[in-house]
Scaffold this motif. Structure first.
Motif, PDB file in Angstrom:
ATOM      1  N   ALA A 104      86.281  25.615 107.219  1.00  0.00           N
ATOM      2  CA  ALA A 104      84.840  25.363 107.362  1.00  0.00           C
ATOM      3  C   ALA A 104      84.577  23.915 107.775  1.00  0.00           C
ATOM      4  CB  ALA A 104      84.125  25.681 106.052  1.00  0.00           C
ATOM      5  N   ILE A 105      85.365  22.981 107.246  1.00  0.00           N
ATOM      6  CA  ILE A 105      85.206  21.570 107.649  1.00  0.00           C
ATOM      7  C   ILE A 105      85.500  21.448 109.140  1.00  0.00           C
ATOM      8  CG2 ILE A 105      86.156  19.231 107.404  1.00  0.00           C
ATOM      9  CD1 ILE A 105      86.696  19.838 104.446  1.00  0.00           C
ATOM     10  N   ALA A 106      86.555  22.122 109.581  1.00  0.00           N
ATOM     11  CA  ALA A 106      86.936  22.079 111.002  1.00  0.00           C
ATOM     12  C   ALA A 106      85.818  22.648 111.880  1.00  0.00           C
ATOM     13  CB  ALA A 106      88.235  22.864 111.206  1.00  0.00           C
ATOM     14  N   GLU A 107      85.270  23.763 111.444  1.00  0.00           N
ATOM     15  CA  GLU A 107      84.176  24.412 112.177  1.00  0.00           C
ATOM     16  C   GLU A 107      82.990  23.439 112.303  1.00  0.00           C
ATOM     17  OE1 GLU A 107      82.529  28.800 111.403  1.00  0.00           O
ATOM     18  OE2 GLU A 107      81.772  27.375 109.946  1.00  0.00           O
ATOM     19  N   TYR A 108      82.664  22.773 111.201  1.00  0.00           N
ATOM     20  CA  TYR A 108      81.526  21.847 111.155  1.00  0.00           C
ATOM     21  C   TYR A 108      81.760  20.653 112.088  1.00  0.00           C
ATOM     22  CZ  TYR A 108      78.523  18.264 108.933  1.00  0.00           C
ATOM     23  OH  TYR A 108      77.617  17.255 108.680  1.00  0.00           O
ATOM     24  N   ILE A 109      82.958  20.103 112.045  1.00  0.00           N
ATOM     25  CA  ILE A 109      83.244  18.912 112.856  1.00  0.00           C
ATOM     26  C   ILE A 109      83.145  19.231 114.344  1.00  0.00           C
ATOM     27  CG2 ILE A 109      85.156  17.376 113.539  1.00  0.00           C
ATOM     28  CD1 ILE A 109      85.649  17.011 110.559  1.00  0.00           C
ATOM     29  N   ALA A 110      83.702  20.367 114.727  1.00  0.00           N
ATOM     30  CA  ALA A 110      83.630  20.743 116.154  1.00  0.00           C
ATOM     31  C   ALA A 110      82.181  20.984 116.576  1.00  0.00           C
ATOM     32  CB  ALA A 110      84.480  21.986 116.395  1.00  0.00           C
ATOM     33  N   ALA A 111      81.417  21.658 115.720  1.00  0.00           N
ATOM     34  CA  ALA A 111      80.037  21.997 116.086  1.00  0.00           C
ATOM     35  C   ALA A 111      79.144  20.754 116.096  1.00  0.00           C
ATOM     36  CB  ALA A 111      79.474  23.021 115.098  1.00  0.00           C
ATOM     37  N   ARG A 112      79.379  19.844 115.180  1.00  0.00           N
ATOM     38  CA  ARG A 112      78.446  18.726 114.995  1.00  0.00           C
ATOM     39  C   ARG A 112      78.784  17.503 115.845  1.00  0.00           C
ATOM     40  NH1 ARG A 112      76.001  15.945 109.994  1.00  0.00           N
ATOM     41  NH2 ARG A 112      74.649  14.526 111.161  1.00  0.00           N
ATOM     42  N   PHE A 113      80.081  17.220 116.021  1.00  0.00           N
ATOM     43  CA  PHE A 113      80.438  15.925 116.591  1.00  0.00           C
ATOM     44  C   PHE A 113      81.076  15.968 117.980  1.00  0.00           C
ATOM     45  CE2 PHE A 113      80.781  15.273 111.912  1.00  0.00           C
ATOM     46  CZ  PHE A 113      79.724  14.380 111.776  1.00  0.00           C
ATOM     47  N   LEU A 114      81.572  17.143 118.370  1.00  0.00           N
ATOM     48  CA  LEU A 114      82.327  17.170 119.631  1.00  0.00           C
ATOM     49  C   LEU A 114      81.390  16.940 120.799  1.00  0.00           C
ATOM     50  CD1 LEU A 114      85.315  17.578 119.986  1.00  0.00           C
ATOM     51  CD2 LEU A 114      84.927  19.991 120.415  1.00  0.00           C
ATOM     52  N   ARG A 115      81.762  15.971 121.652  1.00  0.00           N
ATOM     53  CA  ARG A 115      80.904  15.686 122.798  1.00  0.00           C
ATOM     54  C   ARG A 115      81.314  16.546 123.978  1.00  0.00           C
ATOM     55  NH1 ARG A 115      81.260   9.277 123.317  1.00  0.00           N
ATOM     56  NH2 ARG A 115      83.336   9.646 122.499  1.00  0.00           N
TER      57      ARG A 115
END
Ligand SMILES: Cc1cc2nc3c(=O)[nH]c(=O)nc-3n(C[C@H](O)[C@H](O)[C@H](O)COP(=O)(O)OP(=O)(O)OC[C@H]3O[C@@H](n4cnc5c(N)ncnc54)[C@H](O)[C@@H]3O)c2cc1C
Length: 435
Positions: A424-435
């Motif tokens: 879930a942390i991985a999912e969040y990081i990709a969705a929120r921060f990936l440019r």
């Protein structure tokens, strides 16, 4: 001492400036379960990922030194990252394990009150878990719980059918394999010793771990490579805060204080058949969830972890603040950390004498535990953001909006339920921060 340190700084800076430079797409620092899950997620999004770990292989840190419990999401304040990631992460983890044949079992858990004074705390946990969206929670009378678990003694228990166990090594192996199949490269024995922010990018100073280990503090420390990633995730677990302090250009005000709490496990000697079928947890204590019963997938019974607050590198910060040579502090801390053996400072030994504290704790809910039954197991260390007696602090995940550095994400205080939350942390990081 100070003069020597400044000279060392000068040497280290010169060497870093001479290192080769390479542009890369994404770098994940740390191949623990969280870093690996992030690398896999970025790879699934079509990004080219490089994972760097100072150890000889993946998962040698906290990710292989925990209870391997899939937490339901009961303990954490409503709307906290811990609550959200645990509940979402549990669902994703069970699904992932089923689809990828990762050994796991939803065996359920009993949180037990062993005296009437603990019953209100159990009621609070029921309320908190229900608010967090944990399904199936049910309060049991003592006799009902003891019928399910004849060796147990309690006056009331909270049953959590959603809790389970997972083979964390198989999980990490599976995630690594998937990431590698999608253009992710894992570089082990590779230490990120610092970095700086320039233009729109982080520059990471990278060194072979053996050079860091062999460095005597007198000669130059070779940063063989400067990596210039478009996106970098600091998922260095116990070292994430120390590493962030060595990122020149990152405001020190965004870096929270670090605390460390070791947790030891003891195993049950000479026991072929486990006395329990469920995970058995007491009421949580300051700094941890209490000395609980965990079963692994081979049926071995473990008790732990206890809570032992240990010194960390924050002593260095207070020393540095005292002298307030701000511009040199971060580089000074590089030298200080390295001189003081940053990479070997975590002590994972289990002191046999700690068993004396375990017996009375365990006997509150397992009175038949016989003398001499406990054998030293292993230890893990919690990367905490609050100290003894302070209220628990949530996971901290910082992107540009928190620290002002484009393309950098810091993960701080990823203690329990980090294993459960990893996907879930991985999912969040990709969705929120990936440019
Ligand atoms: C005693 C204990 C029990 C726990 N029980 C549970 C549980 O039952 N269920 C649950 O959900 N969670 C549990 N947790 C929490 C869980 O284990 C962690 O949240 C999780 O493993 C953290 O993973 P990570 O990838 O963030 O960190 P780590 O596993 O520590 O990985 C960090 C990696 O970074 C590498 N690294 C560090 N510095 C550098 C550097 N400078 N350069 C390159 N690489 C670097 C390290 O070598 C390491 O491999 C427990 C934790 C503890 C301590």
């Amino acid at each position: 001492m100070l003069k020597q340190a400044f000279q060392s700084v000068k040497r280290a800076v010169t060497t870093s400036a001479n290192a080769a430079k390479e542009k890369v797409d994404c770098v994940v620092i740390g191949a623990g379960v969280v870093g690996i899950a992030i690398a896999r997620e970025l790879a699934l999004k079509g990004r080219e990922v490089l994972v760097l770990d100072s150890a000889p292989t993946f998962g040698t840190g906290t990710s292989s030194r925990n209870s391997e419990v899939i937490h339901a999401g009961i303990y954490y304040p409503q709307n906290s990252l811990k609550a959200m990631f645990c509940v979402r992460g549990r669902e994703l983890l069970y699904k992932y394990c089923s689809e990828h044949e990762v050994p796991h079992k939803q065996i359920g858990k009993l949180i037990v009150a062993t005296g009437p004074l603990e019953i209100p705390k159990l009621n609070k946990l029921l309320k908190c878990g229900t608010q967090n969206g944990v399904d199936g929670l049910r309060m049991l009378e003592g006799f009902e719980a003891m019928k399910m678990e004849p060796e147990l003694q309690c006056v009331k228990a909270l049953l959590s059918p959603a809790s389970g166990i997972v083979d964390s090594h198989s999980l990490m192996l599976s995630l690594v394999g998937e990431a590698e199949n999608r253009r992710t490269t894992f570089s082990y024995n590779t230490t990120v010793i610092g970095g700086h922010h320039q233009g729109n990018c982080m520059h990471l100073y990278v060194s072979e771990s053996k050079n860091v280990g062999n460095w005597n503090g007198q000669s130059s420390l070779q940063s063989e490579l400067i990596l210039i990633p478009r996106f970098v995730v600091n998922s260095a677990g116990l070292s994430a805060l120390a590493l962030a302090k060595r990122f020149v250009g990152l405001k020190s005000s965004v870096i929270p204080p670090a605390y460390y709490a070791r947790g030891c496990y003891f195993t049950l000697a000479n026991t072929k058949v486990s006395p329990f079928k469920h995970l058995i947890y007491p009421i949580p204590e300051d700094g941890g969830l209490g000395v609980h019963v965990t079963l692994d997938l081979d049926g071995q019974v473990k008790f732990g972890p206890d809570v032992e607050w240990i010194d960390g590198i924050d002593d260095i910060c207070s020393f540095m603040n005292k002298y307030s040579f701000f511009s040199l502090l971060i580089l000074f801390s590089v030298i200080y950390d390295l001189l003081h053996g940053l990479y070997s400072r975590f002590d994972y030994s289990v002191n046999v004498n700690r068993a004396e504290r375990f017996y009375p704790e365990i006997r509150k809910y397992y009175p038949k535990l016989s003398d001499g039954a406990l054998e030293p197991g292993y230890a893990g260390i919690r990367p905490k953001l609050s100290g003894p007696g302070q209220p628990p602090v949530d996971f901290v995940i910082q992107g540009e909006e928190s620290h002002g550095v484009p393309g950098l994400v810091n993960l701080f205080g990823i203690e329990s339920p980090g294993l459960t939350s990893s996907i879930a942390i991985a999912e969040y990081i990709a969705a929120r921060f990936l440019r």
